[in-house]
Scaffold this active site. Structure first.
Site, PDB file in Angstrom:
ATOM      1  N   SER A  56       0.805  -1.217   0.000  1.00 48.09           N
ATOM      2  CA  SER A  56       0.000   0.000   0.000  1.00 48.09           C
ATOM      3  C   SER A  56       0.839   1.269   0.000  1.00 48.09           C
ATOM      4  O   SER A  56       0.300   2.365   0.075  1.00 48.09           O
ATOM      5  CB  SER A  56      -0.914   0.000   1.227  1.00 48.09           C
ATOM      6  N   THR A  93      -1.948   3.895   4.556  1.00 51.31           N
ATOM      7  CA  THR A  93      -0.866   4.854   4.381  1.00 51.31           C
ATOM      8  C   THR A  93       0.128   4.735   5.518  1.00 51.31           C
ATOM      9  O   THR A  93      -0.277   4.538   6.653  1.00 51.31           O
ATOM     10  CB  THR A  93      -1.488   6.265   4.421  1.00 51.31           C
ATOM     11  N   THR A 150       1.674   6.918   0.311  1.00 54.30           N
ATOM     12  CA  THR A 150       0.649   5.898   0.038  1.00 54.30           C
ATOM     13  C   THR A 150       0.472   5.658  -1.452  1.00 54.30           C
ATOM     14  O   THR A 150       0.788   6.530  -2.273  1.00 54.30           O
ATOM     15  CB  THR A 150      -0.706   6.366   0.630  1.00 54.30           C
ATOM     16  N   ARG A 206      -7.173   9.707  -9.500  1.00 58.76           N
ATOM     17  CA  ARG A 206      -7.696   9.952  -8.145  1.00 58.76           C
ATOM     18  C   ARG A 206      -6.550  10.324  -7.190  1.00 58.76           C
ATOM     19  O   ARG A 206      -5.513   9.683  -7.149  1.00 58.76           O
ATOM     20  CB  ARG A 206      -8.396   8.702  -7.629  1.00 58.76           C
ATOM     21  N   VAL A 207      -6.760  11.394  -6.457  1.00 57.40           N
ATOM     22  CA  VAL A 207      -5.809  11.801  -5.422  1.00 57.40           C
ATOM     23  C   VAL A 207      -6.567  11.830  -4.107  1.00 57.40           C
ATOM     24  O   VAL A 207      -7.689  12.348  -4.040  1.00 57.40           O
ATOM     25  CB  VAL A 207      -5.211  13.187  -5.739  1.00 57.40           C
ATOM     26  N   GLY A 208      -5.979  11.293  -3.062  1.00 64.03           N
ATOM     27  CA  GLY A 208      -6.669  11.205  -1.780  1.00 64.03           C
ATOM     28  C   GLY A 208      -6.222  12.247  -0.782  1.00 64.03           C
ATOM     29  O   GLY A 208      -5.716  13.317  -1.130  1.00 64.03           O
ATOM     30  N   ASP A 209      -6.391  11.923   0.483  1.00 61.52           N
ATOM     31  CA  ASP A 209      -6.095  12.859   1.567  1.00 61.52           C
ATOM     32  C   ASP A 209      -4.602  12.977   1.857  1.00 61.52           C
ATOM     33  O   ASP A 209      -4.134  14.017   2.318  1.00 61.52           O
ATOM     34  CB  ASP A 209      -6.821  12.413   2.849  1.00 61.52           C
ATOM     35  N   THR A 255      -5.105   7.993   8.445  1.00 63.93           N
ATOM     36  CA  THR A 255      -5.047   6.905   7.474  1.00 63.93           C
ATOM     37  C   THR A 255      -6.402   6.217   7.412  1.00 63.93           C
ATOM     38  O   THR A 255      -7.126   6.185   8.396  1.00 63.93           O
ATOM     39  CB  THR A 255      -3.939   5.884   7.808  1.00 63.93           C
ATOM     40  N   GLY A 256      -6.708   5.694   6.248  1.00 68.85           N
ATOM     41  CA  GLY A 256      -8.000   5.038   6.061  1.00 68.85           C
ATOM     42  C   GLY A 256      -8.692   5.608   4.843  1.00 68.85           C
ATOM     43  O   GLY A 256      -8.031   6.044   3.892  1.00 68.85           O
ATOM     44  N   GLY A 280      -9.751   7.861   2.521  1.00 68.61           N
ATOM     45  CA  GLY A 280      -9.346   9.244   2.326  1.00 68.61           C
ATOM     46  C   GLY A 280     -10.476  10.188   1.982  1.00 68.61           C
ATOM     47  O   GLY A 280     -10.469  11.357   2.351  1.00 68.61           O
TER      48      GLY A 280
HETATM   49  N1  ASP Z   1      -5.894   7.607   3.148  1.00 66.15           N
HETATM   50  C1  ASP Z   1      -5.335   6.928   2.005  1.00 66.15           C
HETATM   51  C2  ASP Z   1      -6.061   7.369   0.766  1.00 66.15           C
HETATM   52  O1  ASP Z   1      -7.293   7.425   0.794  1.00 66.15           O
HETATM   53  C3  ASP Z   1      -5.344   5.454   2.094  1.00 66.15           C
HETATM   54  C4  ASP Z   1      -5.166   4.880   3.470  1.00 66.15           C
HETATM   55  O2  ASP Z   1      -4.583   5.484   4.347  1.00 66.15           O
HETATM   56  O3  ASP Z   1      -5.638   3.747   3.693  1.00 66.15           O
HETATM   57  O4  ASP Z   1      -5.438   7.600  -0.236  1.00 66.15           O
END
Ligand code: ASP
Length: 314
Positions: free
Chosen positions: A48, A174, A192, A202-205, A225-226, A228
């Protein structure tokens, strides 16, 4: 000041070992968090983060990272396709450009212009096989932008001792690293591959300052984390640090951020979110929505994996 390093998930121990080798030698927290994230980025068993992590729906890796010391010292990259050590590119954006974030081809080209060598095969054979198997099993995903691959929450496998299983077979999560060095300077980093099999682009948090990571030298730091997309509607790490600025304890700040998730979203069983909060004086806490998250903590007296203080939806 007593140094400390905190990292997300069971593979956080990989980050902590690398970060601590910097802090132990009186190195800076910025070098420590970069070293911590780099160690996980280089590890092919972590699916990941960095090398051989889970690709987007087109089968190509797209990596995100951010690093931060203060509002005026932060850097990020998003959707990097040709470089493994995205945390170091984020640091170079912070230190060598007037910008905060570079994305896509521009970020890869910037890395090359700064002397980084692109990696020809970012996926590796094992991950390529996993991607092909996923693609075969989910043909409906390829042309449907509304398709959301929803792996179940808490993919991290943990051995009875709390350390990560030998192979991190589960595809998201992450690495977030927060540290304070012996001078009392704080820094944070996260890296991540994002949502597994995401739509290309796609871009996350994680690379978005104030979402996946926030550090304010007068207050404290937070990393998330999780899922996003949940973080991105609530600016969760900025919110956590701002709550601490207004007097909340690290524990209360972490819980309030997660309570906001519960209050503002129709949470599904696969949604997981965890946050680590740290004050500038070294008090810290962690909370998550569902069981399964853990934090690696290292200080001069302690080096272990710990469970979160609070699990909101236990
Ligand atoms: N937060 C990250 C994202 O959504 C992934 C993760 O931390 O599980 O890109």
């Amino acid at each position: 000041m007593t140094p400390i390093v905190l990292s997300t998930w069971s593979f956080g121990s990989i980050a902590n070992n690398a970060a601590w080798s910097v802090l132990r030698e009186q190195g800076s927290s910025l070098d420590a968090v970069e070293a911590g994230a780099r160690a996980v980025e280089a590890d092919p068993t972590v699916n990941s983060v960095g090398y051989a992590s889970t690709p987007d729906r087109s089968g190509r890796l797209s990596l995100d990272a951010s690093i931060m010391q203060s509002p005026s010292q932060c850097g990020a990259v998003a959707a990097v396709r040709r470089h493994v050590h995205v945390i170091s590119i984020a640091r170079m954006v912070m230190e060598r450009t007037p910008h905060v974030m570079l994305a896509g081809e521009g970020a890869d080209a910037f890395a090359e212009s700064q002397g980084m060598t692109p990696v020809a095969d970012m996926l590796g054979d094992d991950m390529r096989r996993k991607y092909e198997a996923w693609r075969t099993a989910h043909p409906e995903a390829i042309n449907d932008p509304g398709y959301a691959y929803r792996p179940k929450a808490n993919r991290e496998e943990r051995t009875p001792g709390g350390r990560a299983a030998a192979v991190h077979d589960q595809p998201d999560d992450t690495v977030g690293v927060l540290a304070i060095d012996h001078r009392g300077v704080m820094a944070g980093a996260c890296s991540t591959s994002g949502w597994p099999y995401k739509l290309p682009g796609r871009v996350g948090d994680s690379p978005t300052i104030g979402h996946g990571l926030y550090v304010h030298p007068k207050v404290g730091a937070a990393v998330a984390t999780g899922s996003g997309e949940l973080v991105m509607g609530l600016c969760s790490t900025f919110h956590a640090v701002d709550l601490m600025r207004r007097g909340a304890s690290p524990a209360d700040a972490a819980i309030e951020v997660l309570q906001q998730m519960v209050d503002n979203y129709d949470l599904k069983p696969q949604h997981q979110l965890a946050v680590i909060t740290l004050t500038k004086t070294g008090e810290w806490s962690t909370a998550c929505l569902r069981p399964g998250f853990s934090v690696a903590v290292t200080t001069p007296d302690r080096n272990e994996q710990t469970d979160p203080t609070t699990v909101l939806l236990a």
